[in-house]
Design a protein around this motif. Sequence first.
Motif, PDB file in Angstrom:
ATOM      1  N   ASP A 127       0.699  -1.201   0.026  1.00  0.00           N
ATOM      2  CA  ASP A 127      -0.018   0.080   0.019  1.00  0.00           C
ATOM      3  C   ASP A 127       0.785   1.359  -0.112  1.00  0.00           C
ATOM      4  OD1 ASP A 127       1.050  -0.364   2.633  1.00  0.00           O
ATOM      5  OD2 ASP A 127      -0.904  -0.055   3.671  1.00  0.00           O
ATOM      6  N   SER A 128       2.209   1.194  -0.310  1.00  0.00           N
ATOM      7  CA  SER A 128       2.892   2.186  -0.283  1.00  0.00           C
ATOM      8  C   SER A 128       2.968   3.233  -1.341  1.00  0.00           C
ATOM      9  CB  SER A 128       4.397   1.936   0.122  1.00  0.00           C
ATOM     10  OG  SER A 128       5.318   3.053  -0.329  1.00  0.00           O
ATOM     11  N   ALA A 129       3.042   4.422  -1.225  1.00  0.00           N
ATOM     12  CA  ALA A 129       2.938   5.470  -2.361  1.00  0.00           C
ATOM     13  C   ALA A 129       4.275   5.902  -2.918  1.00  0.00           C
ATOM     14  CB  ALA A 129       2.191   6.605  -2.127  1.00  0.00           C
ATOM     15  N   ILE A 130       5.486   5.359  -2.295  1.00  0.00           N
ATOM     16  CA  ILE A 130       6.638   5.653  -2.518  1.00  0.00           C
ATOM     17  C   ILE A 130       7.202   5.154  -3.917  1.00  0.00           C
ATOM     18  CG2 ILE A 130       9.191   5.371  -1.911  1.00  0.00           C
ATOM     19  CD1 ILE A 130       8.359   4.979   0.913  1.00  0.00           C
ATOM     20  N   GLU A 131       7.653   6.169  -4.682  1.00  0.00           N
ATOM     21  CA  GLU A 131       8.148   6.028  -5.947  1.00  0.00           C
ATOM     22  C   GLU A 131       9.744   6.456  -6.076  1.00  0.00           C
ATOM     23  OE1 GLU A 131       5.698   7.321  -8.868  1.00  0.00           O
ATOM     24  OE2 GLU A 131       4.043   5.997  -8.415  1.00  0.00           O
ATOM     25  N   LEU A 132      10.619   5.784  -6.711  1.00  0.00           N
ATOM     26  CA  LEU A 132      12.099   6.176  -6.797  1.00  0.00           C
ATOM     27  C   LEU A 132      12.517   5.932  -8.001  1.00  0.00           C
ATOM     28  CD1 LEU A 132      13.421   4.818  -3.436  1.00  0.00           C
ATOM     29  CD2 LEU A 132      12.540   7.125  -3.721  1.00  0.00           C
ATOM     30  N   ASN A 133      13.333   6.776  -8.334  1.00  0.00           N
ATOM     31  CA  ASN A 133      14.127   6.787  -9.664  1.00  0.00           C
ATOM     32  C   ASN A 133      15.696   6.538  -9.379  1.00  0.00           C
ATOM     33  OD1 ASN A 133      11.978   7.143 -11.488  1.00  0.00           O
ATOM     34  ND2 ASN A 133      12.119   9.411 -10.912  1.00  0.00           N
ATOM     35  N   SER A 134      16.172   6.741  -8.230  1.00  0.00           N
ATOM     36  CA  SER A 134      17.603   6.741  -7.974  1.00  0.00           C
ATOM     37  C   SER A 134      17.650   6.341  -6.440  1.00  0.00           C
ATOM     38  CB  SER A 134      18.326   8.067  -8.472  1.00  0.00           C
ATOM     39  OG  SER A 134      17.884   8.869  -7.400  1.00  0.00           O
ATOM     40  N   GLY A 178       5.629  -0.709   9.979  1.00  0.00           N
ATOM     41  CA  GLY A 178       5.946   0.975   9.895  1.00  0.00           C
ATOM     42  C   GLY A 178       7.126   1.307  10.519  1.00  0.00           C
ATOM     43  N   ALA A 179       8.041   0.549  11.055  1.00  0.00           N
ATOM     44  CA  ALA A 179       9.320   1.081  11.652  1.00  0.00           C
ATOM     45  C   ALA A 179      10.241   1.406  10.377  1.00  0.00           C
ATOM     46  CB  ALA A 179       9.914  -0.296  12.368  1.00  0.00           C
ATOM     47  N   ILE A 180      10.282   0.766   9.453  1.00  0.00           N
ATOM     48  CA  ILE A 180      10.772   1.225   8.129  1.00  0.00           C
ATOM     49  C   ILE A 180       9.990   1.603   7.148  1.00  0.00           C
ATOM     50  CG2 ILE A 180      12.924   0.132   8.887  1.00  0.00           C
ATOM     51  CD1 ILE A 180      12.474  -2.052   7.176  1.00  0.00           C
ATOM     52  N   ASP A 181      10.420   2.418   5.962  1.00  0.00           N
ATOM     53  CA  ASP A 181       9.573   2.672   4.885  1.00  0.00           C
ATOM     54  C   ASP A 181       9.812   1.704   3.865  1.00  0.00           C
ATOM     55  OD1 ASP A 181       8.495   4.959   6.304  1.00  0.00           O
ATOM     56  OD2 ASP A 181      10.387   5.996   5.759  1.00  0.00           O
ATOM     57  N   LEU A 182      11.342   1.476   3.779  1.00  0.00           N
ATOM     58  CA  LEU A 182      11.772   0.601   2.520  1.00  0.00           C
ATOM     59  C   LEU A 182      12.697  -0.498   3.124  1.00  0.00           C
ATOM     60  CD1 LEU A 182      12.490   3.549   0.412  1.00  0.00           C
ATOM     61  CD2 LEU A 182      10.737   1.926  -0.238  1.00  0.00           C
ATOM     62  N   TRP A 183      12.787  -1.532   2.286  1.00  0.00           N
ATOM     63  CA  TRP A 183      13.703  -2.722   2.688  1.00  0.00           C
ATOM     64  C   TRP A 183      14.775  -3.056   1.646  1.00  0.00           C
ATOM     65  CZ3 TRP A 183      11.705  -8.488   2.543  1.00  0.00           C
ATOM     66  CH2 TRP A 183      12.558  -9.387   2.995  1.00  0.00           C
ATOM     67  N   ALA A 184      15.808  -2.697   1.958  1.00  0.00           N
ATOM     68  CA  ALA A 184      16.988  -3.126   1.052  1.00  0.00           C
ATOM     69  C   ALA A 184      17.311  -4.763   1.111  1.00  0.00           C
ATOM     70  CB  ALA A 184      18.202  -2.393   1.483  1.00  0.00           C
ATOM     71  N   ARG A 204       8.243  -3.500  -5.279  1.00  0.00           N
ATOM     72  CA  ARG A 204       9.456  -3.170  -5.820  1.00  0.00           C
ATOM     73  C   ARG A 204       9.576  -1.917  -6.327  1.00  0.00           C
ATOM     74  NH1 ARG A 204      13.299  -7.339  -9.288  1.00  0.00           N
ATOM     75  NH2 ARG A 204      14.822  -5.901 -10.215  1.00  0.00           N
ATOM     76  N   VAL A 205      10.285  -1.086  -5.331  1.00  0.00           N
ATOM     77  CA  VAL A 205      10.370   0.521  -5.686  1.00  0.00           C
ATOM     78  C   VAL A 205      11.533   0.590  -6.544  1.00  0.00           C
ATOM     79  CG1 VAL A 205      10.650   2.665  -4.612  1.00  0.00           C
ATOM     80  CG2 VAL A 205       9.084   0.946  -3.446  1.00  0.00           C
ATOM     81  N   LEU A 206      12.611   0.197  -6.334  1.00  0.00           N
ATOM     82  CA  LEU A 206      13.720   0.435  -7.100  1.00  0.00           C
ATOM     83  C   LEU A 206      14.809  -0.883  -7.016  1.00  0.00           C
ATOM     84  CD1 LEU A 206      15.550   2.712  -8.420  1.00  0.00           C
ATOM     85  CD2 LEU A 206      16.671   2.932  -6.185  1.00  0.00           C
ATOM     86  N   ARG A 207      15.011  -1.046  -8.236  1.00  0.00           N
ATOM     87  CA  ARG A 207      16.357  -2.042  -8.552  1.00  0.00           C
ATOM     88  C   ARG A 207      17.536  -1.078  -8.491  1.00  0.00           C
ATOM     89  NH1 ARG A 207      19.517  -3.510 -12.650  1.00  0.00           N
ATOM     90  NH2 ARG A 207      20.481  -5.599 -12.771  1.00  0.00           N
ATOM     91  N   PHE A 208      18.671  -1.130  -7.601  1.00  0.00           N
ATOM     92  CA  PHE A 208      19.680  -0.289  -7.563  1.00  0.00           C
ATOM     93  C   PHE A 208      21.081  -0.857  -8.119  1.00  0.00           C
ATOM     94  CE2 PHE A 208      18.913  -1.380  -3.169  1.00  0.00           C
ATOM     95  CZ  PHE A 208      20.242  -1.894  -2.704  1.00  0.00           C
ATOM     96  N   ASP A 209      21.142  -1.967  -7.960  1.00  0.00           N
ATOM     97  CA  ASP A 209      22.137  -2.767  -8.286  1.00  0.00           C
ATOM     98  C   ASP A 209      21.842  -4.401  -8.506  1.00  0.00           C
ATOM     99  OD1 ASP A 209      24.959  -3.279  -8.957  1.00  0.00           O
ATOM    100  OD2 ASP A 209      25.600  -2.093  -7.383  1.00  0.00           O
ATOM    101  N   SER A 210      22.976  -5.127  -8.853  1.00  0.00           N
ATOM    102  CA  SER A 210      22.815  -6.368  -8.981  1.00  0.00           C
ATOM    103  C   SER A 210      24.234  -7.145  -8.516  1.00  0.00           C
ATOM    104  CB  SER A 210      22.233  -7.042 -10.186  1.00  0.00           C
ATOM    105  OG  SER A 210      23.180  -6.747 -11.320  1.00  0.00           O
ATOM    106  N   ALA A 211      24.270  -8.472  -8.244  1.00  0.00           N
ATOM    107  CA  ALA A 211      25.399  -9.215  -8.020  1.00  0.00           C
ATOM    108  C   ALA A 211      25.273 -10.756  -8.231  1.00  0.00           C
ATOM    109  CB  ALA A 211      25.935  -8.864  -6.669  1.00  0.00           C
ATOM    110  N   GLU A 212      26.168 -11.482  -8.791  1.00  0.00           N
ATOM    111  CA  GLU A 212      26.355 -12.788  -8.791  1.00  0.00           C
ATOM    112  C   GLU A 212      26.773 -13.461  -7.538  1.00  0.00           C
ATOM    113  OE1 GLU A 212      25.305 -14.822 -11.140  1.00  0.00           O
ATOM    114  OE2 GLU A 212      24.999 -13.390 -12.873  1.00  0.00           O
TER     115      GLU A 212
END
Length: 250
Positions: A127-134, A178-184, A204-212
């Motif tokens: 139900d979050s309204a957060i939107e991120l581009n970076s 509600g203790a955090i807004d986003l989970w990395a 899923r608000v943002l994909r900021f990196d990836s790893a193998e």
Amino acid sequence: MFKSTLLALAASLTLAAAAAAAQAAPEQIDLLTENFPPYNMAADGKNFARDENIKGIATDIIREMFQRAGVDYTLTLRFPWERIYKMALETPGYGVFVTARLPEREALFRWVGPIGPDDWVLLARADSAIELNSLEQARQYRVGAYKGDAIGEHLVAQGLQPALALRDQTNVEKLQNGAIDLWATGDPAGRFLAKQQGVNGLKRVLRFDSAELFLALNKQVSDETVEKLQAALDQMRADGTVNTITGRYL
């Protein structure tokens, strides 16, 4: 004099034979892992398990890989991650999985892989309204991450100040209450973990990196063992075994 020479020669031969036997003895690797579903997890969900009581994509791949390579191993799931990572780093004959192969870690271990992908994402409640581009835009929000994990370390290196939890399951609870807004976290690992906690539909608000993800072995593990394991994994990927194992969980 002659007797002393014979005794010295016998002792020398005994030492040489013992050294040769030790060198010829098969190398055993003590493998450590953590609860990081769907890659590795305790069958009962607890933070300690041994051998057949551990399952997951990476665990099944590791078992088959070691069997094909003919390398003996033990398998233990422990907590916390920082402890087992340090053991593999500092103790000869140990390894840890799965972990991201990052430039700053490259010289610390011997690597076998890749075993699977890990997208680094920011997840929010459905139900979050957060939107991120970076990632920079995430600074205004409360972000939770897993202590000792590469994702949390990356956020700190980028100047963010995530709230670090000793168990990643805690971040699911914190996000929901509600203790955090986003989970990395990683994807698919994060979604799978949330599902185990009874939480579905995370955004899923943002994909900021990836790893193998790899098996990291102590640097004193022999070249021969590393080469056998890598060859076995390459064969498993070529004959479809890796895809078959992955399909059991996803």
